[in-house]
Each structure stands twice: as C-alpha cells, then as structure tokens.
Enzyme design. Sequence first.
Site, PDB file in Angstrom:
ATOM      1  N   LYS A  40       3.309  15.322 -13.137  1.00  0.00           N
ATOM      2  CA  LYS A  40       1.945  16.006 -12.880  1.00  0.00           C
ATOM      3  C   LYS A  40       1.914  17.485 -12.436  1.00  0.00           C
ATOM      4  O   LYS A  40       2.730  17.686 -11.467  1.00  0.00           O
ATOM      5  CB  LYS A  40       1.061  15.059 -12.209  1.00  0.00           C
ATOM      6  CG  LYS A  40      -0.427  15.328 -12.080  1.00  0.00           C
ATOM      7  CD  LYS A  40      -1.156  13.965 -11.244  1.00  0.00           C
ATOM      8  CE  LYS A  40      -2.590  14.245 -11.304  1.00  0.00           C
ATOM      9  NZ  LYS A  40      -3.211  13.236 -10.676  1.00  0.00           N
ATOM     10  N   SER A  46      -6.852  10.891 -13.034  1.00  0.00           N
ATOM     11  CA  SER A  46      -6.600  12.344 -13.271  1.00  0.00           C
ATOM     12  C   SER A  46      -5.075  12.575 -13.923  1.00  0.00           C
ATOM     13  O   SER A  46      -5.007  13.586 -14.424  1.00  0.00           O
ATOM     14  CB  SER A  46      -6.889  13.207 -12.121  1.00  0.00           C
ATOM     15  OG  SER A  46      -6.097  12.786 -11.032  1.00  0.00           O
ATOM     16  N   SER A 105      -6.009   7.395  -9.816  1.00  0.00           N
ATOM     17  CA  SER A 105      -5.340   8.131 -10.788  1.00  0.00           C
ATOM     18  C   SER A 105      -4.207   8.104 -11.414  1.00  0.00           C
ATOM     19  O   SER A 105      -3.566   8.552 -12.344  1.00  0.00           O
ATOM     20  CB  SER A 105      -5.469   9.680 -10.183  1.00  0.00           C
ATOM     21  OG  SER A 105      -6.686  10.409 -10.371  1.00  0.00           O
TER      22      SER A 105
HETATM   23  N1  GLN Z   1     -11.159   9.441 -10.734  1.00  0.00           N
HETATM   24  C1  GLN Z   1     -11.464   9.454  -9.370  1.00  0.00           C
HETATM   25  C2  GLN Z   1     -12.172  10.975  -8.925  1.00  0.00           C
HETATM   26  O1  GLN Z   1     -12.535  11.672  -9.881  1.00  0.00           O
HETATM   27  C3  GLN Z   1     -10.143   9.313  -8.700  1.00  0.00           C
HETATM   28  C4  GLN Z   1      -9.284  10.531  -8.757  1.00  0.00           C
HETATM   29  C5  GLN Z   1      -7.671  10.553  -8.261  1.00  0.00           C
HETATM   30  O2  GLN Z   1      -7.135   9.394  -8.070  1.00  0.00           O
HETATM   31  N2  GLN Z   1      -7.044  11.612  -8.041  1.00  0.00           N
HETATM   32  O3  GLN Z   1     -11.983  11.477  -7.836  1.00  0.00           O
END
Ligand code: GLN
Length: 496
Positions: free
Chosen positions: A83, A158, A182
Amino acid sequence: MRPDTASLPDASIAELRALLDRREVSSVEATRAYLDHIGAVDGAVRAYLQVTEDVALQQAAEADARLAAGETGPVLGVPMALKDLISTEGIETTCGSRILRGYRPPYDATTYARLRKGGAVLLGKLNMDEFAMGSSNENSAFGITANPWDLSTVPGGSSGGSAAAVAAREAAFTLGSDTGGSVRQPAALCGVVGVKPTYGRVSRFGLIAFASSLDQIGPFTRTVEDSALVLSLIAGHDPLDSTSVPLAVPDYASALGGDLRGLRVGVPDEYFVEGIEPGVEGAVRAAIEQLESLGAQAVRVSLPSTGYALATYYIIAPSEASSNLARYDGVKYGYRSPEGEDLIETYLRTRDEGFGPEVKRRIMIGTYALSSGYYDAYYLKAQKVRTLIKAEFDRVFEQCDVIAAPTSPSVAFKLGSRTADPLSMYLSDVLTIPPSMAGIPAINVPCGFSDGLPVGLQLICKAFDEATMLRVAHAYERSTEWHLRRPPLLISVAGS
Ligand code: GLN
C-alpha cells in the site's frame, strides 16, 4: 517438470515456496510472470499506482543468488506489493495524496525492511484512499481501483489496491493498513484473507500516520496459511516504534491445524442487526454452522456499546488525523503551492491545493472536536466510550474464545454510489471499527457469495491471540472452497 510460468501468479506463497526451493522456477521467472500478468489485467483493475519493474527484477536476481547459496525462508524470492503509505527508500510514496506526489522517503518502513531481509520482491506500490480515509478507494487523488469480481463495483478501502491486487493475482501477497477496517473491509469485498493484528503487534515505523492510537499494518493473502507466514515475519518488537510491544512472536504457520473441538465461538447479537444485507447474514450464519460442524460450540453474546463505536471513531480518528496531518505544510517535504506570497499564505494554499475533500473534512472535524470548549464534550467523552467498548470485549472473552461476525454489512457496492453521502460510506465500517477501538486482532476470511460478489466472515480474538484467530480461520477455510474461486476477469484474460 517445469511449471507453465503464465500460471505462476495463481500459486499461493506456500506453493511458490515449494517451486522456488525445488529450483523448478526462479524468482526472476516468477517476477516476470507477475509483471506480465499485471500488464494484462491492471489496465482494468488499476490496483497499482506504480510498478517498480527494475527494482523487482534486481531484487529477484538477488533472491535467486541467495536460493542458489542454499538459503530458504517463507518469502525468499516471492513477489509482493505494498500500500502506498508504507515507506520505501528512494521509491515514491504518495499516500494517495497530491500533497505527497513525488515524495521519496529517505528510509524504509520496518515492515518493508523485514520483508526485504526475508528476500521478498517489491512489484510496486498500490492505490488507496487518500491518507487511508475511505472505504471504497474513490478518495484516492490518483484515480479509482475496480473490484476484480465486478469492475463496476468498488474494491473497498482504504487498502483497496492491496485487496484487488491479491484477488486479481497481481502479487503473491500485499500489505495494507487498518485503522478502522481498511484491511478487513476491502479483503471482504474482494474475497481474500486480510489480517488486522493486535495494536502494538506490528511496527508502524515508516507507516504514514493517520490515527496513531489505531493504525496497524497487516497482510492480504489468498490463504490463511499465507497470512500466518507473512505475519510471523513482520510482527514483533521494533525499537524504532515505541508502541510496538516486546512480546515473543509465535510461529503462526506451525500453530495451524487440529480441529475445533471445545472452542467457544461468540456470536454477538449486535452484529446481526437491521442494515445487514440478507445475503451477507445468510453466508455468515452458514459459516458459523460450519464452525460448529468442525467441533466448535456457538454461544450467543452481547456487546451493547457496538452502536456507539462508529460515532466514537469519527471523533477520535479525525482528532488524531488533524494533529498528524499538521506536518504537511509545504515546507519540509511534498507539494508546495507556488502561489503563496508569504509563509502563512504558502501554508494555506499548499494545504488547500494538496488535500482532497475527505481529508479536509476529517481535519475540520478533528480540529473542532479538539478545540477548547468542545474537547470535554467530544474527545474526552469518546475516549470514555472507547474504554467501555474495550471492557465489553474483555467480558465477552470470558464466555468465548473467538467472536464470529460479518466483516462488512454489504457486498461490494457500485462505483460512485456512496460518494455523495459520507455517512453511508462511514457505515461500511460499522462492524470493523469496534475491534479497532479495543485494539484487538481480527481477520477476514471469504465465506461465500451473494449476487456473485464475495462475502467475508470476521473472526475477532483477544489481544495478542492471533494464533487462535488464524487457527480457527484456517480450519474454516480448509473445510470450504470459497478461497479457490477466481474472479471472472481472470478467466477472460488470455494466459492467466
Ligand atoms: N474507512 C474508515 C475510514 O474512512 C477506516 C479507514 C482505515 O482503516 N484506514 O476512516
């Protein structure tokens, strides 16, 4: 017999390991096979922000030299990708943001350094929601990634690129990060295995920070065994990360196997509520029955604060983000607006032009929640609720060894369908956020399909009990065939 190299990307890490160790294939051959496959499918999936072909071929040649010298190891010569918030020395690391376009970190993240020491080969850097804020990958500043199971749907986020790349066989494994879901949510939507380790289990040195009391790095793989292999390598104390815990790391892969007799599986009422798609609930309930048929005993449990976790997260995570993201000022590194007449204007324009709308929204929410006069009402209150959430998990783990629940309330949704409504996007993580708030480990394992799209089972364990979590996930996976299905995209691509 020499394997057909075009089919190499279909091998698990463990299978590729055997081929490399028997010298039936070289790391350079495997790497070329992946690069060819990326060339064939990534135009449609767009998981990669950058393919590091030259680096990969050089690292593969080094791995081949180590193999020739008689060395082995779980990831020696195995092609993988990261990532784009995991720092790679000299290789652009954007965090999915315009503000870091062109940024080349001067050092490696500890996770990458450990994989490199083990001989893994870097194929490239993967797309993500900007600063890991999002659940669909649509917040990336550099374009969308599609779900390999249906190119008109999102891969989740994400770490959408990390999940999509593994589903489309564009890397043997990838790393992502999980702050509120994420790793697990995109793993569920793309039908792959994804692990969020216990807070403190894996070093975050070199991980670009979002919410520091929550961020963890974890693997995406096609099998549970592969996740166990990768986790054993990246876990463990790191003097460069003061939040990493000095606890011995078990050999997770050797802890796999055995049946589930005597194991108590907690099924929380609050995770099967209104809003869960019937196809998701059906597949997860069937998976719990499957665990029972393997000898486990299902027990009904209750986690009453579950409904408050999302609201609590959307105070705490943005608060920490507003502080962490203060460093992007156009002075030290990254993008600098050419328009600023003086220092203050340069700060303001750089941040206005460099950050996308979701990042700005989070910075504003966080700044508001931390501001004097509101701190007690929001931030302090949220911290108290967080303590309650953790205490409830502690109590429930007196009644069971592992909790089973859906990972995501829905299967992959259509691209564009939730971008206009932040709240509906935030709800994607309603079932992954509670374990994040408690700092405990959780895994996604594929457990079926609904309307042709993957459904994920979430297994949650006590802090630092990843071994039990992986053992249960592995027993489940071995008794099903979900992980063997291939996205239709691969069937239509010649030679893959
Ligand atoms: N979808 C969640 C957010 O937007 C979690 C994101 C993550 O775990 N980095 O914050």
